[in-house]
Motif scaffolding. Sequence first.
Motif, mmCIF file in Angstrom:
data_model
loop_
_atom_site.group_PDB
_atom_site.id
_atom_site.type_symbol
_atom_site.label_atom_id
_atom_site.label_comp_id
_atom_site.label_asym_id
_atom_site.label_seq_id
_atom_site.Cartn_x
_atom_site.Cartn_y
_atom_site.Cartn_z
ATOM 1 N N SER A 176 0.837 -1.200 0.000
ATOM 2 C CA SER A 176 0.000 0.000 0.000
ATOM 3 C C SER A 176 0.870 1.248 0.000
ATOM 4 O O SER A 176 2.103 1.181 0.055
ATOM 5 C CB SER A 176 -0.913 -0.010 1.221
ATOM 6 O OG SER A 176 -0.121 0.099 2.398
ATOM 7 N N GLU A 180 -7.277 -0.725 -8.432
ATOM 8 C CA GLU A 180 -6.678 -0.904 -7.114
ATOM 9 C C GLU A 180 -6.454 0.462 -6.482
ATOM 10 O O GLU A 180 -6.587 1.507 -7.143
ATOM 11 C CB GLU A 180 -5.342 -1.652 -7.228
ATOM 12 C CG GLU A 180 -4.307 -0.897 -8.035
ATOM 13 C CD GLU A 180 -3.019 -1.681 -8.277
ATOM 14 O OE1 GLU A 180 -2.996 -2.881 -8.023
ATOM 15 O OE2 GLU A 180 -2.037 -1.056 -8.736
ATOM 16 N N HIS A 195 -3.132 2.628 -11.728
ATOM 17 C CA HIS A 195 -3.988 2.176 -10.628
ATOM 18 C C HIS A 195 -5.428 1.998 -11.103
ATOM 19 O O HIS A 195 -6.113 1.040 -10.710
ATOM 20 C CB HIS A 195 -3.947 3.189 -9.478
ATOM 21 C CG HIS A 195 -2.659 3.179 -8.718
ATOM 22 N ND1 HIS A 195 -2.186 4.268 -8.017
ATOM 23 C CD2 HIS A 195 -1.736 2.195 -8.551
ATOM 24 C CE1 HIS A 195 -1.026 3.961 -7.446
ATOM 25 N NE2 HIS A 195 -0.739 2.703 -7.759
ATOM 26 N N THR A 226 -1.371 1.376 -4.639
ATOM 27 C CA THR A 226 -0.433 0.264 -4.506
ATOM 28 C C THR A 226 0.896 0.600 -5.182
ATOM 29 O O THR A 226 0.915 1.236 -6.239
ATOM 30 C CB THR A 226 -1.026 -1.002 -5.147
ATOM 31 O OG1 THR A 226 -2.305 -1.263 -4.566
ATOM 32 C CG2 THR A 226 -0.109 -2.195 -4.952
ATOM 33 N N GLY A 264 -3.786 -9.614 -10.916
ATOM 34 C CA GLY A 264 -4.975 -8.978 -10.357
ATOM 35 C C GLY A 264 -6.236 -9.421 -11.077
ATOM 36 O O GLY A 264 -6.458 -10.607 -11.329
#
Length: 788
Positions: free
Chosen positions: A483, A606, A601, A609, A572
């Motif tokens: 993160s 997401e 992103h 990240t 992902g």
Amino acid sequence: MLTPLDLKLFRDLGRMKGQIVAVSLVMACGLAMMIMTRSIILTLEGTRDAYYQRYRLADVFASLKRAPLSLADRIAVIPGVTAIEARVVVDATLDLAGMTEPASAHLVSLPEDRPQTLNKVFVRLGRLPLPDERRHTVVSESFALANKLQIGDSIVAVINGRRDTLIVCGIGLSPEFVFEARPGQSLPDNKRYGVFWMNYRAIAVPYNLDGAFNDICVDLAPGTQAGPVMEEMDRLLADYGAQGAYTRSDHNSAQRLDDELRVVNALSVAYPVVFLSVAAFMVNAVLARLVRLQREQIAQLKALGYSSWQVGRHYLNYAFVIVVLGTLIGGIVGRWMGGGLVRVYDLFFRFPALNFRMDYSAVGLALVVSAGASILGVISVVWMAVKLPPAEAMRPEPPADFKPSMLERLGLTRGSGPALRMALRNIERRPVQALFTIFGIALATGLMVLPGSMADSIDYMLTYQWNDVQRQDVVVFFSEPGSGDSLHDLERLPGVQRAEPVRAVQARIRFGHHSRKLAVSGLPRNADLNRLMDAQRRHIVLPEEGVVMSAQLGQILGARIGDVVQIEALEGRRAVLSVAIRGFMEDFAGVSAFMDIDALHRLMQEGNTISGAYLTVDQARWADFMREVKDTPRVAITMVKQDQLQAFRDTTGQSIGIIRKLYLILAIIVAFGVVYNSARIALSERSRDLATLRVVGFTQREIAGVLLGELILLIITALPLGLLFGRGLAIFIIENVRTETIRMPLQISLYTYTMAVLVVAAAACASFIVVGRMLRKLDMVGVLKARD
């Protein structure tokens, strides 16, 4: 038994030995290059193929997050699959004694219940780990040599956050890692990156992969198409985080070796063609001068009953002597150079044994090629000797027309001495010979430019890559993406002055029928530590939407700025996004694509990240920073800019430096041979005129000015043409050695051009000294005797 023509041939060769040797050496340079490169290709290809076959390098590879071992059985029954190897592959951090920076280990599991099926390890020293050994490892030979490791030594490793001590039980290598470098890196750094083979459970248990695998290799039956197999593998592995199967040709190690072979193939053609062109010109010049001087002898031979075919064959034999001598010297020198140069490949590629293999077929090819080049060079001269009627040949050549030259008629030589006017008139009355001389000297000058351009390109790359583009001190990557808080953790490390995040996503970029699998990197729009530069060295600001990619990647895809490409994430949610190309960046290793990190992103759906960060570090706290990085479990890869720079100098810089010196020596030989041959021919053809000038009162210095002044004018004319040719040759070579894995920029400095001119001038001076000594020994009485 020798015939009278054979005896005449040997007597003439004895009198012309200086010119014969000069021409043979130039021809030998080209043939040596051809024999050397063809032999290196045979050596590398033969060694590679035998190594791949004996130790069973896989045909298809795939990486994933985690899948049960039972899934490997389903892959094994795909039609065309003959063998599989399911394994665990991870990266770990090493804390080596005496090294401030952390090193990286690429851990590869070995099956415990059976021998390896694919990508077998060749154990140079020691042994493989026994089934119950959890801390024992086989270390790659390159890493062991760079760090002076021996059997029984211990290494501290951080494996999934836990410090453990590994024991070296063997030193080996594998066909999977002939070129041993971090994924995406174009250069090996053997001191800080190595491959470690350990038992399956020794790696799987710490990473919670016991009973599972995250990497699989597949061998295919002969004749099986890889495409359908990879499609089925991707289908079966899609739910397990697979990043897409790929063939051996796309494997980092195999691809790098294949690219090197393509480079050598290009050099095996380009350089010999230039050398043999120069040699053909020189053979033509030598034999043309011989035929002109032996007009009376040709007439006498025909009057005595020798046919035109016999006379023509006699003069062809001069060329064949040069061919045989050049091939012999070229073969010996080529073998010697190849045996030395093959050791350079040990800097990049690791085999159980890399022994130089002479390509004897290349010697036969060299003989044929050189003979062909010589025949092309002398065919007009031989025809001139064949068609010369005996009655015509018995008469001396008609006197030359020494009317004022064009420059004199234009009034541009007023106030000049007689030596200059005589030189101009002689050039104008024999324009073809003058053009051939200019052509030969221009080729010799051009050959001097290429070695210098290599050095200029390396200097430019060092400045561009490690000053203009890479402005960070170190790059760190996590074992798993983290993160945004992970960036703050890095910023709090000792000595960190600045940190810029990077998000790397494995993806496939498609345009039309072309595609490439690579990591798409997301950077902040205002990123300054890893800058993107175009071909004009202008800073590229990442757009809010769209992608900036390597110019080389654009060529591979056949795409231009403004075209829309499809980016399919291979991790992902496997999102697919169509984006426009907003710019091309100039880089010289691998291919890459960059996006604004926020746009990436959004593609990945997401949060904030990151995969790692570019950092600048206070050098006063460097040791504290590195100590903390070693103790940070999440950090899997640490790349220090200065270490990468040193690795470049130790590998690419050193190898290109050796090749550059080799080319420089060959170019000097050619330059001296061409100028000496031209001066020697001029002396032979004009000896009567020069002797006459001495008799009528010219000094030794003045007649030297007449002879050498003509050559100086031709050299001055040839130098700018040679520099242009050298630039063209450098462009051709550099364009033909551009590969997907590594490229060189075209850079030619004023210093390189100056050195090319000075070397040719020095070769000319050395030739003039030799010819000047011959001029002082000129037998005026013998030369002035009537020839009719």
